[in-house]
Write a protein that holds these residues in place. Structure first.
Motif, PDB file in Angstrom:
ATOM      1  N   SER A 191     -26.730  -0.483 -22.623  1.00 25.95           N
ATOM      2  CA  SER A 191     -27.721  -0.409 -21.516  1.00 25.95           C
ATOM      3  C   SER A 191     -28.310   1.083 -21.338  1.00 25.95           C
ATOM      4  O   SER A 191     -27.611   2.164 -21.426  1.00 25.95           O
ATOM      5  N   ALA A 192     -29.286   1.196 -20.488  1.00 24.22           N
ATOM      6  CA  ALA A 192     -29.914   2.592 -20.073  1.00 24.22           C
ATOM      7  C   ALA A 192     -30.642   2.099 -18.546  1.00 24.22           C
ATOM      8  O   ALA A 192     -30.990   0.856 -18.448  1.00 24.22           O
ATOM      9  N   ILE A 193     -30.640   3.157 -17.694  1.00 27.65           N
ATOM     10  CA  ILE A 193     -31.338   2.920 -16.555  1.00 27.65           C
ATOM     11  C   ILE A 193     -32.864   3.777 -16.820  1.00 27.65           C
ATOM     12  O   ILE A 193     -32.660   5.249 -17.018  1.00 27.65           O
ATOM     13  N   GLY A 194     -33.940   3.367 -16.714  1.00 21.73           N
ATOM     14  CA  GLY A 194     -35.341   3.975 -16.913  1.00 21.73           C
ATOM     15  C   GLY A 194     -35.494   4.865 -15.729  1.00 21.73           C
ATOM     16  O   GLY A 194     -34.949   4.741 -14.678  1.00 21.73           O
ATOM     17  N   GLY A 217     -38.676  13.560 -18.279  1.00 22.47           N
ATOM     18  CA  GLY A 217     -39.670  12.466 -18.844  1.00 22.47           C
ATOM     19  C   GLY A 217     -39.188  11.199 -18.788  1.00 22.47           C
ATOM     20  O   GLY A 217     -39.913  10.002 -18.557  1.00 22.47           O
ATOM     21  N   GLY A 218     -37.820  11.044 -18.631  1.00 23.75           N
ATOM     22  CA  GLY A 218     -37.133   9.734 -18.562  1.00 23.75           C
ATOM     23  C   GLY A 218     -37.369   8.480 -19.686  1.00 23.75           C
ATOM     24  O   GLY A 218     -37.499   7.530 -19.354  1.00 23.75           O
ATOM     25  N   ASP A 219     -37.525   8.870 -20.659  1.00 28.72           N
ATOM     26  CA  ASP A 219     -37.860   8.074 -22.047  1.00 28.72           C
ATOM     27  C   ASP A 219     -36.495   7.477 -22.289  1.00 28.72           C
ATOM     28  O   ASP A 219     -35.424   8.087 -22.413  1.00 28.72           O
ATOM     29  N   VAL A 220     -36.669   6.069 -22.208  1.00 29.04           N
ATOM     30  CA  VAL A 220     -35.477   5.217 -22.732  1.00 29.04           C
ATOM     31  C   VAL A 220     -35.661   5.229 -24.189  1.00 29.04           C
ATOM     32  O   VAL A 220     -36.722   4.758 -24.796  1.00 29.04           O
ATOM     33  N   GLN A 221     -34.439   5.419 -25.003  1.00 32.05           N
ATOM     34  CA  GLN A 221     -34.386   5.525 -26.439  1.00 32.05           C
ATOM     35  C   GLN A 221     -33.302   4.779 -26.777  1.00 32.05           C
ATOM     36  O   GLN A 221     -32.252   4.739 -26.446  1.00 32.05           O
ATOM     37  N   VAL A 222     -33.671   4.177 -27.942  1.00 33.50           N
ATOM     38  CA  VAL A 222     -32.745   3.050 -28.597  1.00 33.50           C
ATOM     39  C   VAL A 222     -32.431   3.574 -29.920  1.00 33.50           C
ATOM     40  O   VAL A 222     -33.412   3.865 -30.848  1.00 33.50           O
ATOM     41  N   TYR A 227     -32.341   4.781 -37.171  1.00 31.46           N
ATOM     42  CA  TYR A 227     -33.569   4.547 -36.721  1.00 31.46           C
ATOM     43  C   TYR A 227     -33.738   4.852 -35.149  1.00 31.46           C
ATOM     44  O   TYR A 227     -32.800   4.382 -34.554  1.00 31.46           O
ATOM     45  N   LEU A 228     -34.895   5.227 -34.729  1.00 30.09           N
ATOM     46  CA  LEU A 228     -34.993   5.701 -33.250  1.00 30.09           C
ATOM     47  C   LEU A 228     -36.378   4.875 -32.959  1.00 30.09           C
ATOM     48  O   LEU A 228     -37.405   4.911 -33.435  1.00 30.09           O
ATOM     49  N   SER A 229     -36.297   4.436 -31.697  1.00 26.27           N
ATOM     50  CA  SER A 229     -37.419   3.709 -30.900  1.00 26.27           C
ATOM     51  C   SER A 229     -37.272   4.510 -29.399  1.00 26.27           C
ATOM     52  O   SER A 229     -36.296   4.370 -29.056  1.00 26.27           O
ATOM     53  N   TRP A 230     -38.320   4.420 -28.946  1.00 25.17           N
ATOM     54  CA  TRP A 230     -38.340   4.868 -27.491  1.00 25.17           C
ATOM     55  C   TRP A 230     -39.529   4.101 -26.605  1.00 25.17           C
ATOM     56  O   TRP A 230     -40.708   3.917 -27.153  1.00 25.17           O
ATOM     57  N   LEU A 231     -39.311   3.993 -25.373  1.00 21.78           N
ATOM     58  CA  LEU A 231     -40.378   3.227 -24.372  1.00 21.78           C
ATOM     59  C   LEU A 231     -41.368   4.480 -24.017  1.00 21.78           C
ATOM     60  O   LEU A 231     -40.800   5.489 -23.280  1.00 21.78           O
ATOM     61  N   ASN A 232     -42.591   4.308 -24.456  1.00 17.32           N
ATOM     62  CA  ASN A 232     -43.575   5.473 -23.990  1.00 17.32           C
ATOM     63  C   ASN A 232     -44.445   4.717 -23.115  1.00 17.32           C
ATOM     64  O   ASN A 232     -45.568   3.788 -23.422  1.00 17.32           O
ATOM     65  N   GLY A 233     -44.060   4.859 -21.727  1.00 13.49           N
ATOM     66  CA  GLY A 233     -45.030   4.253 -20.567  1.00 13.49           C
ATOM     67  C   GLY A 233     -44.420   2.926 -20.591  1.00 13.49           C
ATOM     68  O   GLY A 233     -43.283   2.475 -20.224  1.00 13.49           O
ATOM     69  N   GLU A 234     -45.166   1.874 -21.102  1.00  7.32           N
ATOM     70  CA  GLU A 234     -44.877   0.485 -21.246  1.00  7.32           C
ATOM     71  C   GLU A 234     -44.754  -0.111 -22.184  1.00  7.32           C
ATOM     72  O   GLU A 234     -44.588  -1.243 -22.516  1.00  7.32           O
TER      73      GLU A 234
END
Length: 129
Positions: A9-12, A62-67, A77-84
């Motif tokens: 889990s993470a807090i955005g 920037g507060g990017d959520v990264q997984v 592998y990495l994915s991140w939330l870019n805005g929505e």
């Protein structure tokens, strides 16, 4: 959502809670709690799969959520939330890092640190800015 793997889990940046889990289909799913309402479990875009638990973090700037996850091929592998929207899974380290195990991630400002146990049982750390 049914899983036999640990969740992450993470807090955005807006205070929303993100939860990540690997489903029985080996795909990575996410759910978001925004206030009092859960959005519902949704698989990540793309076809990436894993047998390992995922790791998540938030960058302070920037507060990017990264997984981060280990693919079925043992690559990271990495994915991140870019805005929505979630960005497509990006192969880390040009695919040179390899593990069949779960990894840990931490972030500060524009830096993300990944620590994992390699297939040779050695512990590795990689930091990326």
């Amino acid at each position: 959502m049914v899983t036999d793997s640990p969740v992450a889990s993470a807090i955005g940046p807006g205070g929303e809670v993100w939860v990540f889990a690997v489903g029985t289909d080996q795909r990575i799913h996410h759910n978001q709690l925004n206030g009092e309402q859960w959005a519902g479990w949704t698989p990540f875009p793309g076809t990436s799969k894993t047998k390992c638990a995922v790791a998540a973090t938030v960058t302070l700037t920037g507060g990017d959520v990264q997984v981060v996850h280990t693919g079925l091929n043992g690559k990271l592998y990495l994915s991140w939330l870019n805005g929505e929207s979630w960005q497509p899974w990006e192969l880390l380290d040009d695919g040179t890092a390899s593990t069949t195990r779960t990894i840990a991630v931490a972030a500060a400002q524009h830096t993300i640190s990944r620590t994992f146990t390699g297939n040779n049982n050695q512990i590795y750390n990689d930091t990326r800015t």
